[in-house]
Design an enzyme around this catalytic site. Structure first.
Site, mmCIF file in Angstrom:
data_model
loop_
_atom_site.group_PDB
_atom_site.id
_atom_site.type_symbol
_atom_site.label_atom_id
_atom_site.label_comp_id
_atom_site.label_asym_id
_atom_site.label_seq_id
_atom_site.Cartn_x
_atom_site.Cartn_y
_atom_site.Cartn_z
ATOM 1 N N HIS A 190 -10.294 10.700 5.056
ATOM 2 C CA HIS A 190 -9.012 10.968 4.412
ATOM 3 C C HIS A 190 -7.954 10.149 5.123
ATOM 4 O O HIS A 190 -7.978 10.022 6.346
ATOM 5 C CB HIS A 190 -8.654 12.452 4.509
ATOM 6 C CG HIS A 190 -7.182 12.716 4.372
ATOM 7 N ND1 HIS A 190 -6.357 12.948 5.472
ATOM 8 C CD2 HIS A 190 -6.363 12.755 3.283
ATOM 9 C CE1 HIS A 190 -5.123 13.133 5.058
ATOM 10 N NE2 HIS A 190 -5.085 13.020 3.737
ATOM 11 N N ASN A 192 -3.500 9.123 4.689
ATOM 12 C CA ASN A 192 -2.255 9.244 3.954
ATOM 13 C C ASN A 192 -1.149 8.611 4.787
ATOM 14 O O ASN A 192 -1.012 8.926 5.972
ATOM 15 C CB ASN A 192 -1.931 10.718 3.681
ATOM 16 C CG ASN A 192 -0.533 10.904 3.101
ATOM 17 O OD1 ASN A 192 0.447 10.972 3.830
ATOM 18 N ND2 ASN A 192 -0.462 10.990 1.793
ATOM 19 N N TYR A 193 -0.387 7.707 4.166
ATOM 20 C CA TYR A 193 0.778 7.106 4.844
ATOM 21 C C TYR A 193 1.939 7.136 3.872
ATOM 22 O O TYR A 193 1.786 6.761 2.709
ATOM 23 C CB TYR A 193 0.462 5.689 5.330
ATOM 24 C CG TYR A 193 -0.552 5.732 6.457
ATOM 25 C CD1 TYR A 193 -0.150 6.085 7.750
ATOM 26 C CD2 TYR A 193 -1.901 5.482 6.219
ATOM 27 C CE1 TYR A 193 -1.077 6.186 8.780
ATOM 28 C CE2 TYR A 193 -2.832 5.580 7.249
ATOM 29 C CZ TYR A 193 -2.412 5.932 8.525
ATOM 30 O OH TYR A 193 -3.334 6.042 9.548
ATOM 31 N N SER A 347 -3.552 14.482 -10.021
ATOM 32 C CA SER A 347 -3.511 13.549 -8.893
ATOM 33 C C SER A 347 -3.437 14.289 -7.561
ATOM 34 O O SER A 347 -4.047 13.871 -6.578
ATOM 35 C CB SER A 347 -2.309 12.612 -9.034
ATOM 36 O OG SER A 347 -2.445 11.806 -10.188
#
Length: 390
Positions: A190, A192-193, A347
Site C-alpha cells: 500500500h 499513498n502520497y 474509488s
C-alpha cells in the site's frame, strides 16, 4: 633539359593552384557547415524557448488526461497544486505499467476517469482477476471545494487548528494504491502520497502526508530488509532523521488495536509535513513515491511463480480480513474520503480485496510459519539495525 625543368615547373604550379583552390573549397565548406550549425542551433533554441513559454504538457505518458484543464496547468506551472497533480499522474502511470509488465499480455488496467460536481475528480485504475494480481488498484484524485465540519474535525484531531467556521475552501491531490496479489508468497503493498491546501480566512495552510508499507502473508526477512532499505535510501537523500522517525510512525499507525497486532511489517508513514519548506517537502515526497517500484517489483519477480496450496491460500484470506478491519475502522484516509462531499465510494473502497475470510478464534501455532509472522506483527522489528551500525 630545359623542357624537363619547364615541365616540372608547370606541374608544381598546377599543384600549388590545386592546393590553393582546395583550401578555398575546404574553407567554404567549413564556413557553410558552421553557418548551418549556428542556424540549426538558433532554430532549436527558438523552438525550445517557444515550447517553454507555451509550457506544453505531454499527456501520452499518463493513464488519462489530467483532471485540471491543460491550459490551467500550463499557465500555473510553478504552482504546487500543478506540480503535485503532474507528479502523481506520472507515479500512477509508472506503477501501473510496471505491474502490467508482470502480468499476462491480455491483463490490463481498466481506466476510469471521473469528475466531481463539487470540483475536481480523479482517475481510478483497476486490474482484477489476473494470474499475478487478484486485484490491483492505483488511484489519483485532485479535488477542491468547501471542506465540511466533519472533515475539519478529522484534521483538528491531527493537530491542525483553524479559526474559520463550519466550512472552508480546500484543495487535495494524492495518489493511492493497494495491490492484492494472487500468490500468498507475494506481499501486499500500500502507498499513498498527498498534498492539502486549506484557506482559513487570509491564511493558506498547506501540508504533505503519505507513506508506503508492506503486508506479507509469509515472512521473508530478505524481502523486508530490501523493502525498508529502499525506503531508507529515499529518506536519507533529504534528512537522515526521517527514516527512523517515519518508520516508528508507520508501526504505530498501522496498528489494529483491537487485535493487538500490526497490519504488516511496516515501512514509512508521515502526516502534516510542512517544514523546512514547501519545495523541500515536495522533493522528499517525490523521492518516496519514486521508490515504490524499486521497493516492490523485485519481490513480485522473486515470488510470482512460487508454489502454494489450499492451506497457504486460506491463511492469505484470513490476513486479508485483518486488512479490511484496519481500513474500515482506523484508516484516516478512508474516513476523510467518506466525509468529503461528492465522495466516490467505488474509488475509496478500491483498497478492499476481492476475497477475504474470517474464522472464529483462529490462532496459528506459534512455531509455524504463520506463527513466526504473527510474532513480528505483534512486536515490530528494526529491520535495518545491523546495516545502520555497519
Amino acid at each position: 633539359m630545359l623542357k624537363s625543368i619547364f615541365k616540372q615547373a608547370q606541374i608544381l604550379s598546377s599543384l600549388t593552384l590545386y592546393e590553393r583552390e582546395k583550401g578555398k573549397v575546404l574553407r567554404y565548406m567549413c564556413g557553410t557547415l558552421i553557418a548551418s550549425g549556428v542556424l540549426i542551433y538558433d532554430l532549436n533554441k527558438k523552438k525550445a524557448e517557444m515550447a517553454a513559454k507555451k509550457g506544453t504538457i505531454d499527456t501520452s505518458k499518463f493513464m488519462a488526461e489530467p483532471i485540471t484543464n491543460i491550459k490551467t496547468l500550463e499557465n500555473n506551472s510553478r504552482d504546487m497544486k500543478t506540480r503535485m497533480e503532474l507528479m502523481i499522474m506520472k507515479i500512477q502511470a509508472d506503477f501501473c505499467r510496471a505491474l502490467e509488465a508482470e502480468e499476462d499480455v491480455e491483463t490490463k488496467f481498466q481506466v476510469d476517469r471521473w469528475e466531481r460536481k463539487e470540483g475536481g475528480g480523479g482517475i481510478t485504475c483497476i486490474m482484477q482477476d489476473g494470474r499475478i494480481f487478484e486485484k490491483a488498484g492505483v488511484n489519483i484524485s485532485v479535488v477542491s471545494g468547501m471542506l465540511p465540519a466533519a472533515a475539519i474535525q478529522q484534521m483538528k484531531a491531527r493537530g491542525k487548528n483553524f479559526t474559520q467556521g463550519e466550512k472552508m475552501p480546500f484543495f487535495a491531490a494524492g495518489v493511492s494504491a493497494v495491490i492484492h496479489p494472487a500468490n500468498p508468497m507475494i506481499p501486499t503493498i500500500h502507498f499513498n502520497y498527498r498534498y492539502f491546501e486549506v484557506q482559513d480566512k487570509d491564511t493558506v495552510h498547506w501540508w504533505f502526508g503519505g507513506g508506503t508499507d508492506l503486508t506479507p502473508y509469509y515472512l521473508n526477512e530478505d524481502d523486508a530488509r530490501h523493502f525498508h532499505r529502499t525506503l531508507k535510501d529515499a529518506c536519507d537523500k533529504h534528512d537522515k532523521s526521517y527514516y527512523p522517525k517515519f518508520k516508528k510512525w508507520c508501526d504505530d499507525y498501522f496498528h489494529i488495536t483491537h487485535r493487538g497486532e500490526r497490519r504488516g511489517v511496516g515501512g514509512i508513514f508521515f502526516d502534516d509535513l510542512d517544514t523546512p519548506s514547501q519545495e523541500k517537502c515536495f522533493n522528499f515526497v517525490k523521492s518516496c513515491a519514486e521508490a515504490v517500484v524499486p521497493s516492490y517489483l523485485p519481490l513480485v519477480k522473486s515470488h510470482k511463480d512460487d508454489g502454494y496450496g489450499y492451506f497457504e491460500r486460506k491463511w492469505q484470506l484470513l490476513r486479508r480480513g485483518r486488512y479490511v478491519e484496519f481500513n474500515l475502522i482506523y484508516d484516516r484516509g478512508t474516513k476523510f474520503g467518506l466525509y468529503t462531499p461528492g465522495a466516490r465510494y467505488e474509488s475509496i473502497l478500491m483498497s478492499l480485496p476481492l476475497s477475504a475470510r474470517w474464522e472464529y478464534m483462529h490462532i496459528p501455532d506459534p512455531n509455524s510459519k504463520e506463527g513466526k509472522l504473527m510474532e513480528v506483527l505483534k512486536n515490530p522489528k528494526d529491520w535495518l539495525g545491523t546495516d545502520d551500525k555497519a
